[in-house]
Design a protein around this motif. Structure first.
Motif, PDB file in Angstrom:
ATOM      1  N   SER A 164     -71.236  49.109 -43.931  1.00  9.62           N
ATOM      2  CA  SER A 164     -70.145  49.533 -44.814  1.00  9.62           C
ATOM      3  C   SER A 164     -70.379  50.897 -45.421  1.00  9.62           C
ATOM      4  CB  SER A 164     -69.976  48.519 -45.962  1.00  9.62           C
ATOM      5  OG  SER A 164     -69.803  47.220 -45.465  1.00  9.62           O
ATOM      6  N   ASP A 165     -69.287  51.640 -45.557  1.00 11.59           N
ATOM      7  CA  ASP A 165     -69.313  52.893 -46.295  1.00 11.59           C
ATOM      8  C   ASP A 165     -68.801  52.666 -47.712  1.00 11.59           C
ATOM      9  OD1 ASP A 165     -69.353  55.520 -47.081  1.00 11.59           O
ATOM     10  OD2 ASP A 165     -68.432  56.301 -45.279  1.00 11.59           O
ATOM     11  N   TYR A 193     -64.668  43.364 -51.249  1.00  5.30           N
ATOM     12  CA  TYR A 193     -64.140  43.936 -50.007  1.00  5.30           C
ATOM     13  C   TYR A 193     -65.128  44.973 -49.495  1.00  5.30           C
ATOM     14  CZ  TYR A 193     -59.950  41.713 -51.780  1.00  5.30           C
ATOM     15  OH  TYR A 193     -59.064  40.790 -52.277  1.00  5.30           O
ATOM     16  N   ALA A 194     -65.299  44.999 -48.173  1.00  2.98           N
ATOM     17  CA  ALA A 194     -66.255  45.917 -47.563  1.00  2.98           C
ATOM     18  C   ALA A 194     -65.703  46.443 -46.251  1.00  2.98           C
ATOM     19  CB  ALA A 194     -67.588  45.211 -47.314  1.00  2.98           C
ATOM     20  N   GLY A 195     -65.851  47.729 -46.029  1.00  2.05           N
ATOM     21  CA  GLY A 195     -65.527  48.272 -44.725  1.00  2.05           C
ATOM     22  C   GLY A 195     -66.572  47.829 -43.714  1.00  2.05           C
ATOM     23  N   TYR A 204     -67.638  49.723 -40.407  1.00  2.00           N
ATOM     24  CA  TYR A 204     -67.332  50.873 -39.560  1.00  2.00           C
ATOM     25  C   TYR A 204     -67.751  50.683 -38.108  1.00  2.00           C
ATOM     26  CZ  TYR A 204     -72.179  52.389 -40.775  1.00  2.00           C
ATOM     27  OH  TYR A 204     -73.532  52.478 -40.981  1.00  2.00           O
ATOM     28  N   GLU A 205     -68.585  49.682 -37.830  1.00  6.81           N
ATOM     29  CA  GLU A 205     -68.952  49.415 -36.440  1.00  6.81           C
ATOM     30  C   GLU A 205     -67.852  48.671 -35.684  1.00  6.81           C
ATOM     31  OE1 GLU A 205     -73.563  48.859 -35.795  1.00  6.81           O
ATOM     32  OE2 GLU A 205     -72.874  47.504 -37.371  1.00  6.81           O
ATOM     33  N   HIS A 206     -66.959  48.023 -36.422  1.00  7.73           N
ATOM     34  CA  HIS A 206     -65.963  47.167 -35.779  1.00  7.73           C
ATOM     35  C   HIS A 206     -64.531  47.490 -36.195  1.00  7.73           C
ATOM     36  CE1 HIS A 206     -69.764  44.748 -35.721  1.00  7.73           C
ATOM     37  NE2 HIS A 206     -69.403  44.672 -34.457  1.00  7.73           N
ATOM     38  N   ASN A 207     -64.302  48.717 -36.705  1.00 12.75           N
ATOM     39  CA  ASN A 207     -62.957  49.138 -37.078  1.00 12.75           C
ATOM     40  C   ASN A 207     -62.284  48.091 -37.973  1.00 12.75           C
ATOM     41  OD1 ASN A 207     -63.374  49.790 -33.877  1.00 12.75           O
ATOM     42  ND2 ASN A 207     -62.656  51.570 -35.000  1.00 12.75           N
ATOM     43  N   SER A 208     -63.014  47.638 -38.959  1.00 14.13           N
ATOM     44  CA  SER A 208     -62.564  46.485 -39.728  1.00 14.13           C
ATOM     45  C   SER A 208     -62.767  46.649 -41.226  1.00 14.13           C
ATOM     46  CB  SER A 208     -63.316  45.218 -39.271  1.00 14.13           C
ATOM     47  OG  SER A 208     -63.106  44.949 -37.904  1.00 14.13           O
ATOM     48  N   VAL A 209     -62.079  45.792 -41.971  1.00 16.21           N
ATOM     49  CA  VAL A 209     -62.316  45.597 -43.399  1.00 16.21           C
ATOM     50  C   VAL A 209     -62.504  44.107 -43.601  1.00 16.21           C
ATOM     51  CG1 VAL A 209     -61.414  45.813 -45.742  1.00 16.21           C
ATOM     52  CG2 VAL A 209     -60.934  47.605 -44.046  1.00 16.21           C
ATOM     53  N   ARG A 210     -63.539  43.737 -44.362  1.00 16.88           N
ATOM     54  CA  ARG A 210     -63.856  42.327 -44.558  1.00 16.88           C
ATOM     55  C   ARG A 210     -63.779  41.956 -46.037  1.00 16.88           C
ATOM     56  NH1 ARG A 210     -69.165  40.590 -41.992  1.00 16.88           N
ATOM     57  NH2 ARG A 210     -68.060  38.628 -41.718  1.00 16.88           N
ATOM     58  N   LYS A 211     -63.571  40.673 -46.277  1.00 14.19           N
ATOM     59  CA  LYS A 211     -63.439  40.156 -47.640  1.00 14.19           C
ATOM     60  C   LYS A 211     -64.453  39.046 -47.855  1.00 14.19           C
ATOM     61  CE  LYS A 211     -60.048  37.852 -50.686  1.00 14.19           C
ATOM     62  NZ  LYS A 211     -58.644  37.378 -50.786  1.00 14.19           N
TER      63      LYS A 211
END
Length: 390
Positions: A298-299, A310-312, A314-321
């Protein structure tokens, strides 16, 4: 003419038919592909300098910043207004003052609205990740009602190292006379840390400096768009992409600070009461840090008022909760989310985030800039409010 093989023409036709089918099979048209998750919307497209930070104030105003990393950056802080980006609070403030580094902005890494009518601007004073200009690394608060600077806090020498790169911040106005600010040191070459600054006095302490939780994971090998992400020189040399503590988020009750190194997939948490208390030894503080496991790389981090994080990724073009019970779910997965950077929850129930293609910069590709404009400010509906600061 006498044909010795009466079925040769039929055989030829069959061969051609089979060959045609093989050619079709070798040129697929509608293969299965990854499914997207989350209905993202583009809020703004940036066609000039690359942005990193975004913050949506409680009145809905949107602020962004552009660090001076090599792009032409006429102003390092801007506001989205009437379909364009304008310098904020004005163009003059966005120019460094060589006679007084504490005045103008040198290179801003993040902007954060504090929920109390101000936007805070974090100036690294380190363009291109250089050694910070002495007396230039600072926090500047601008009143949203008047668009005037109301407070400037210069980082004291005791928390600044030659390698320090102040990155992101969170506020808590429930403690101290005027509240405290937690800031990450995202050093590329020295120890990471959490800096705790008292707003009233401007004094600060450096905590968890060089601890495992604020440091690069030595086993971390990031892969973005299918390739290992390394710093690559034009001469063929390579070195690991190593950035210390970066993302930061404060729990809704203010009692827990979440943070993570950029070069790691782990999420860490520490009680803020211990972090703020200078009488608590580094050994005791380090022992109080919790490793909450892997969350993806995450960045940026953000917290909402209901206890979710919430966290980006960046390895998987995703945002996670991360739900309040500690379980993770992916809320955005989309090939257009190229390096999700800073996250901000707006008063409209949307999570805003930058997709700025940071990994396509020339530094990672032997000097060849692979970024494709525009960069995007995106958002996804989460139906949540930002974590309170007071």
């Amino acid at each position: 003419m006498h044909l010795k093989h009466p079925f040769s023409w039929s055989a030829l036709a069959l061969t051609i038919a089979i060959g045609s089918q093989a050619a079709q099979a070798a040129t697929p048209t509608n293969l299965p592909s990854e499914q997207n998750l989350g209905a993202i919307e583009q809020v703004f497209a940036f066609h000039d300098a690359m942005p990193t930070g975004v913050s949506v104030a409680e009145n809905g105003r949107i602020f962004v910043n552009f660090p001076r990393w090599g792009d032409a950056v006429p102003f390092t802080v801007g506001e989205l207004r009437d379909g364009k980006v304008v310098p904020y609070p004005d163009l003059a403030m966005n120019q460094a003052d060589p006679k007084d580094p504490a005045k103008g902005f040198i290179s801003v890494q993040s902007v954060v609205a504090d929920g109390r009518g101000r936007i805070w601007i974090l100036d690294t004073a380190a363009p291109g990740f250089s050694t910070p200009t002495p007396g230039g690394a600072k926090l500047v608060a601008v009143d949203l009602a008047t668009n005037q600077v109301v407070k400037t806090l210069v980082f004291p020498k005791n928390v600044m190292l030659p390698s320090t790169y102040v990155n992101d911040m969170r506020f808590d106005f429930r403690v101290g006379d005027e509240g405290v600010i937690y800031i990450t040191d995202s050093s590329l070459s020295g120890p990471g840390a959490i800096i705790v600054m008292d707003i009233a006095s401007g004094t600060a302490i450096r905590r968890l400096s060089g601890a495992v939780s604020t440091s690069v994971d030595p086993h971390f090998v990031p892969k973005v768009e299918g390739q290992v992400l390394k710093v690559r020189g034009a001469d063929g040399s390579t070195r690991p992409f190593s950035v210390a503590s970066d993302g930061i988020a404060l729990s809704a009750d203010g009692q827990t600070l979440y943070f993570c190194p950029l070069s790691s997939r782990h999420l860490y948490a520490v009680p803020t009461a211990l972090l703020r208390d200078p009488s608590v030894s580094e050994t005791r503080l380090d022992m109080a840090v919790q490793d909450l496991g892997e969350k993806g790389a995450s960045d940026g981090l953000e917290a909402d008022a209901a206890g979710a994080l919430y966290a980006g990724d960046y390895e998987h073009n995703s945002v996670r909760k991360r739900l309040a019970d500690g379980q993770w779910q992916t809320i955005v997965h989309d090939p257009r989310v190229l390096w999700p950077d800073t996250l901000s929850i707006g008063p409209d129930g949307y999570l805003y985030f930058m997709a700025n293609q940071l990994h396509r910069q020339g530094i990672f590709h032997a000097g060849k800039d692979l970024r494709q404009k525009p960069y995007s400010l995106l958002r996804v509906k989460i139906d949540a409010a930002p974590a309170p600061t007071r």
